[in-house]
Design a protein around this motif. Structure first.
Motif, short mmCIF file in Angstrom:
data_model
loop_
_atom_site.label_atom_id
_atom_site.label_comp_id
_atom_site.label_asym_id
_atom_site.label_seq_id
_atom_site.Cartn_x
_atom_site.Cartn_y
_atom_site.Cartn_z
N VAL A 194 52.28 62.88 18.58
CA VAL A 194 53.12 62.49 17.51
C VAL A 194 53.04 61.17 17.03
N LYS A 195 53.36 60.29 18.20
CA LYS A 195 53.40 58.66 18.04
C LYS A 195 52.05 58.53 17.52
N GLN A 196 51.09 58.76 18.19
CA GLN A 196 49.71 58.44 17.94
C GLN A 196 49.31 58.57 16.36
N LYS A 197 49.75 59.84 16.09
CA LYS A 197 49.48 60.27 14.47
C LYS A 197 50.06 59.48 13.58
N GLY A 198 51.48 59.13 14.07
CA GLY A 198 52.25 58.20 13.51
C GLY A 198 51.71 56.76 12.95
N ARG A 199 51.02 56.47 14.13
CA ARG A 199 50.61 55.13 14.07
C ARG A 199 49.18 55.10 13.04
N LYS A 200 48.51 55.99 13.18
CA LYS A 200 47.17 56.23 12.47
C LYS A 200 47.72 56.23 11.05
N PHE A 201 48.82 57.07 10.59
CA PHE A 201 49.20 57.14 9.22
C PHE A 201 49.69 55.60 8.70
N VAL A 202 50.56 55.29 9.26
CA VAL A 202 50.98 53.68 9.04
C VAL A 202 49.82 52.66 8.80
N LYS A 203 48.77 52.85 9.72
CA LYS A 203 47.61 51.91 9.58
C LYS A 203 46.89 52.37 8.11
N LYS A 204 46.62 53.66 8.05
CA LYS A 204 46.07 54.14 6.76
C LYS A 204 46.81 53.47 5.48
N VAL A 205 48.27 53.53 5.40
CA VAL A 205 49.13 53.27 4.37
C VAL A 205 49.04 51.95 4.17
N LYS A 206 49.09 50.90 5.27
CA LYS A 206 48.85 49.55 5.20
C LYS A 206 47.49 49.01 4.43
N ALA A 230 45.57 51.01 2.57
CA ALA A 230 45.45 51.32 1.10
C ALA A 230 46.21 50.30 0.12
N ARG A 231 47.31 50.01 0.92
CA ARG A 231 48.26 49.02 0.09
C ARG A 231 47.63 47.78 -0.18
N ARG A 232 46.88 47.01 1.17
CA ARG A 232 46.00 46.09 0.70
C ARG A 232 45.05 46.07 -0.27
N LYS A 233 44.31 47.45 -0.01
CA LYS A 233 43.27 47.42 -1.18
C LYS A 233 43.88 47.50 -2.65
N THR A 234 44.87 48.10 -2.85
CA THR A 234 45.48 48.26 -4.17
C THR A 234 45.87 47.07 -4.55
N SER A 235 46.74 46.24 -3.81
CA SER A 235 47.17 45.00 -4.21
C SER A 235 45.88 44.00 -4.51
N ARG A 236 45.10 43.94 -3.91
CA ARG A 236 43.75 43.17 -4.15
C ARG A 236 43.10 43.52 -5.50
#
Length: 90
Positions: free
Chosen positions: A49-61, A63-69
């Motif tokens: 669960v922790k590993q999947k959570g970290r992956k999800f946070v990484k994807k969100v960050k 995506a946020r960087r890409k959209t803000s650019r």
């Protein structure tokens, strides 16, 4: 000469008793150490669960960087174009 058979038997039982006591103490300590290690390491499910959570946070960050650019590019490019358009039409 007489042998002291009674004394050897007493020493032998005392040594056996001490050995058993030491062995049981060491066993108890080892059991507690194992329990602590197991408690600190966590279960396989919690690690997953922790590993999947970290992956999800990484994807969100990411995506946020890409959209803000993208949005910052659009904002700067439209801001630069708008005065030029206004001058050409006027």
């Amino acid at each position: 000469m007489k042998t002291h058979a009674g004394r050897h038997t007493k020493d032998k039982t005392l040594l056996i008793s001490m050995g058993e006591s030491i062995g049981s103490t060491l066993g108890a300590i080892a059991g507690r150490a194992h329990a602590v290690k197991k408690a600190l390491s966590g279960s396989r499910i919690s690690r997953t669960v922790k590993q999947k959570g970290r992956k999800f946070v990484k994807k969100v960050k990411s995506a946020r960087r890409k959209t803000s650019r993208r949005s910052s590019r659009r904002a700067t490019s439209s801001a630069q174009r708008s005065p030029g358009r206004a001058r050409s039409k006027a």
